[in-house]
Motif scaffolding. Structure first.
Motif, mmCIF file in Angstrom:
data_model
loop_
_atom_site.group_PDB
_atom_site.id
_atom_site.type_symbol
_atom_site.label_atom_id
_atom_site.label_comp_id
_atom_site.label_asym_id
_atom_site.label_seq_id
_atom_site.Cartn_x
_atom_site.Cartn_y
_atom_site.Cartn_z
ATOM 1 N N MET A 1 39.641 -12.645 8.792
ATOM 2 C CA MET A 1 38.170 -11.539 7.948
ATOM 3 C C MET A 1 39.420 -10.410 7.256
ATOM 4 S SD MET A 1 36.914 -8.153 10.443
ATOM 5 C CE MET A 1 38.700 -7.655 11.300
ATOM 6 N N ARG A 2 38.920 -9.940 6.410
ATOM 7 C CA ARG A 2 39.594 -8.869 5.205
ATOM 8 C C ARG A 2 38.808 -8.253 5.109
ATOM 9 N NH1 ARG A 2 40.192 -11.846 -0.555
ATOM 10 N NH2 ARG A 2 38.528 -12.651 -0.529
ATOM 11 N N TRP A 3 39.149 -6.850 4.987
ATOM 12 C CA TRP A 3 38.563 -5.631 4.741
ATOM 13 C C TRP A 3 39.054 -4.560 4.401
ATOM 14 C CZ3 TRP A 3 36.258 -3.215 10.099
ATOM 15 C CH2 TRP A 3 34.680 -4.810 10.567
ATOM 16 N N ASN A 4 38.549 -4.111 2.912
ATOM 17 C CA ASN A 4 39.256 -3.015 1.851
ATOM 18 C C ASN A 4 39.280 -1.417 2.248
ATOM 19 O OD1 ASN A 4 36.548 -2.878 1.568
ATOM 20 N ND2 ASN A 4 37.134 -3.909 -0.764
ATOM 21 N N ARG A 5 38.020 -1.932 3.625
ATOM 22 C CA ARG A 5 37.806 -0.654 3.916
ATOM 23 C C ARG A 5 37.101 -0.292 5.372
ATOM 24 N NH1 ARG A 5 33.435 3.651 0.589
ATOM 25 N NH2 ARG A 5 34.422 5.483 1.043
ATOM 26 N N THR A 6 38.260 0.975 6.408
ATOM 27 C CA THR A 6 37.472 0.242 7.305
ATOM 28 C C THR A 6 37.031 1.881 7.810
ATOM 29 O OG1 THR A 6 38.927 -1.056 7.692
ATOM 30 C CG2 THR A 6 38.473 -0.240 9.734
ATOM 31 N N VAL A 7 36.111 1.777 8.729
ATOM 32 C CA VAL A 7 35.569 3.473 9.587
ATOM 33 C C VAL A 7 35.293 2.882 10.815
ATOM 34 C CG1 VAL A 7 34.149 5.534 9.189
ATOM 35 C CG2 VAL A 7 34.648 4.484 7.200
ATOM 36 N N THR A 8 35.786 3.700 12.117
ATOM 37 C CA THR A 8 35.505 3.777 13.516
ATOM 38 C C THR A 8 34.007 4.548 13.426
ATOM 39 O OG1 THR A 8 38.326 2.801 13.423
ATOM 40 C CG2 THR A 8 36.659 3.372 15.426
ATOM 41 N N ASP A 322 34.119 -7.325 3.294
ATOM 42 C CA ASP A 322 34.617 -7.574 2.546
ATOM 43 C C ASP A 322 35.201 -7.110 0.934
ATOM 44 O OD1 ASP A 322 35.402 -10.532 0.923
ATOM 45 O OD2 ASP A 322 36.229 -10.732 3.406
ATOM 46 N N PRO A 323 36.392 -7.690 0.430
ATOM 47 C CA PRO A 323 36.000 -6.934 -1.326
ATOM 48 C C PRO A 323 35.366 -8.323 -2.043
ATOM 49 C CG PRO A 323 38.500 -8.299 -0.434
ATOM 50 C CD PRO A 323 37.413 -8.460 1.483
ATOM 51 N N THR A 324 34.571 -9.794 -0.801
ATOM 52 C CA THR A 324 33.589 -10.292 -2.397
ATOM 53 C C THR A 324 32.257 -10.116 -1.691
ATOM 54 O OG1 THR A 324 33.328 -12.002 -0.150
ATOM 55 C CG2 THR A 324 35.514 -12.161 -2.091
ATOM 56 N N ASP A 325 32.045 -8.976 -0.515
ATOM 57 C CA ASP A 325 31.004 -8.228 -0.608
ATOM 58 C C ASP A 325 30.150 -7.638 -1.643
ATOM 59 O OD1 ASP A 325 28.155 -7.596 0.560
ATOM 60 O OD2 ASP A 325 29.297 -6.865 2.539
ATOM 61 N N PRO A 326 28.789 -8.509 -2.215
ATOM 62 C CA PRO A 326 29.002 -7.099 -3.449
ATOM 63 C C PRO A 326 27.815 -6.276 -3.077
ATOM 64 C CG PRO A 326 27.097 -9.449 -2.937
ATOM 65 C CD PRO A 326 28.151 -9.290 -2.211
ATOM 66 N N TYR A 327 27.843 -5.774 -1.421
ATOM 67 C CA TYR A 327 27.208 -4.589 -0.853
ATOM 68 C C TYR A 327 27.823 -3.671 -0.559
ATOM 69 C CZ TYR A 327 23.334 -7.669 -1.707
ATOM 70 O OH TYR A 327 21.941 -8.701 -2.117
ATOM 71 N N GLN A 328 29.210 -3.408 -1.158
ATOM 72 C CA GLN A 328 30.494 -2.194 -0.992
ATOM 73 C C GLN A 328 29.510 -1.146 -0.158
ATOM 74 O OE1 GLN A 328 33.817 -3.115 -1.342
ATOM 75 N NE2 GLN A 328 33.045 -4.781 -1.376
#
Length: 349
Positions: A1-8, A322-328
């Protein structure tokens, strides 16, 4: 898993209305006041879309952004981010925020009561939390002043004719028709019909009525419609149904709507100071409310509303992309979100 944004996010609801609370991933928002921060969020909408739109969110919820208080006399600030945009204040969400602040230990809990002052874009709200055995059993909100803009105003609605409505401010501006004149009773079986009818009435009110808060220049539009009903008026039991954009019914009795309704009822002589009212929602959840005093807002007569309800935490989650997710920033479809908003879907716009 690699995320370019995380919100708790902590999941909570107040009397059925979902009000998630952001507790991590956002340090602060530009602005010297909560009102200025609200304006920033309204002009820079990415965060709201990220947490509220599909697949991380849905139309039937609010995500509250928890922030440091801008006012030195407050304990924390929050801004409700909803399906149509970010707003100044919400009573049910203030209950969710208070419950999350205390039950997660962000603010120390003191039994039997903890007082939390919340900084909102509409003013300071004092929340008194009844606490026992480490949980919040009830939150009582002392609101800022609520006042009437229009009483029994005549409104022309296409396909319906002339109806009578009240317009009042309870944190935002509401247009409030009573359902008796419209020939139905508030209930879950007519939720879709109420959404369609409510949107038509609100649109007509926005076109025909001008509103302006006497002290806050930015508050100058009717944001919500709330149907009002009389469940058991002799027992002071009433029913509310706020229609939330893009097209759903508030699951709670609506805090700011209840404040606006009490302002109208008090102006008409239907209720008195200190009288206890039971406001019920479409799903029969309850807010206990009363007028605790009189005041003025910009020279206008106003009331001081008090609203009490319960909130529960139901989960903890991390939202990421994920940075590859088209639905940012997510997406919306008209089957759930209705046709009244611009549908932003990558590859189609």
């Amino acid at each position: 898993m690699r995320w370019n944004r995380t919100v708790t996010v902590i999941g909570a609801h107040a009397e059925g209305e979902v009000g998630r609370v952001v507790t991590g991933g956002v340090l602060n928002i530009p602005g010297n006041s909560t009102l200025e921060k609200l304006e920033y969020l309204q002009a820079n909408d990415d965060l709201r879309k990220f947490v509220n739109q599909e697949p991380r969110g849905c139309a039937q919820m609010t995500t509250n952004l928890l922030l440091p208080a801008s006012d030195a006399s407050a304990d924390a600030a929050f801004i409700p981010m909803q399906a149509d945009g970010s707003h100044a204040m919400s009573g049910s969400n203030a209950m969710c925020v208070t419950t999350v602040l205390l039950e997660t230990g962000i603010i120390p809990m003191k039994e039997p009561e903890t007082e939390v002052v919340l900084d909102t874009a509409a003013g300071l709200v004092t929340a008194k939390a009844s606490c026992r055995d480490g949980r919040v059993e009830r939150v009582t909100l002392d609101f800022f002043p609520a006042y009437v803009e229009l009483l029994d105003a005549k409104l022309e609605v296409a396909g319906i004719g002339t109806i009578s409505v009240d317009v009042a401010f309870g944190g935002v501006f509401y247009v409030m028709p009573n359902v008796e004149q419209l020939g139905f009773q508030i209930g879950p079986d007519v939720a879709q019909d109420m959404v369609r009818l409510g949107n038509d009435i609100k649109k007509a009110a926005q076109e025909q009525f001008n509103v302006q808060h006497p002290e806050i220049e930015q508050f100058n539009s009717i944001e919500f419609l709330m149907f009002t009903g009389k469940e058991k008026p002799a027992a002071k039991v009433f029913r509310n149904a706020t229609i939330m954009p893009p097209g759903r019914v508030d699951r709670s009795p609506c805090g700011t709507g209840s404040a606006a309704r009490m302002a109208a009822m008090y102006a008409k002589g239907e209720i008195s100071i200190g009288e206890a009212l039971d406001m019920r929602s479409t799903i029969n959840s309850s807010f206990l409310t009363s007028v605790v005093g009189e005041t003025t807002v910009g020279g206008r007569k106003a009331i001081l509303p008090q609203i009490s309800g319960r909130a529960w935490i139901y989960g903890t989650m991390q939202l990421g992309s994920d940075p590859t997710d088209p639905y940012q920033l997510g997406y919306t479809l008209a089957d759930t979100w209705g046709t009244g908003i611009d549908h932003e879907i990558p590859g189609l716009n």
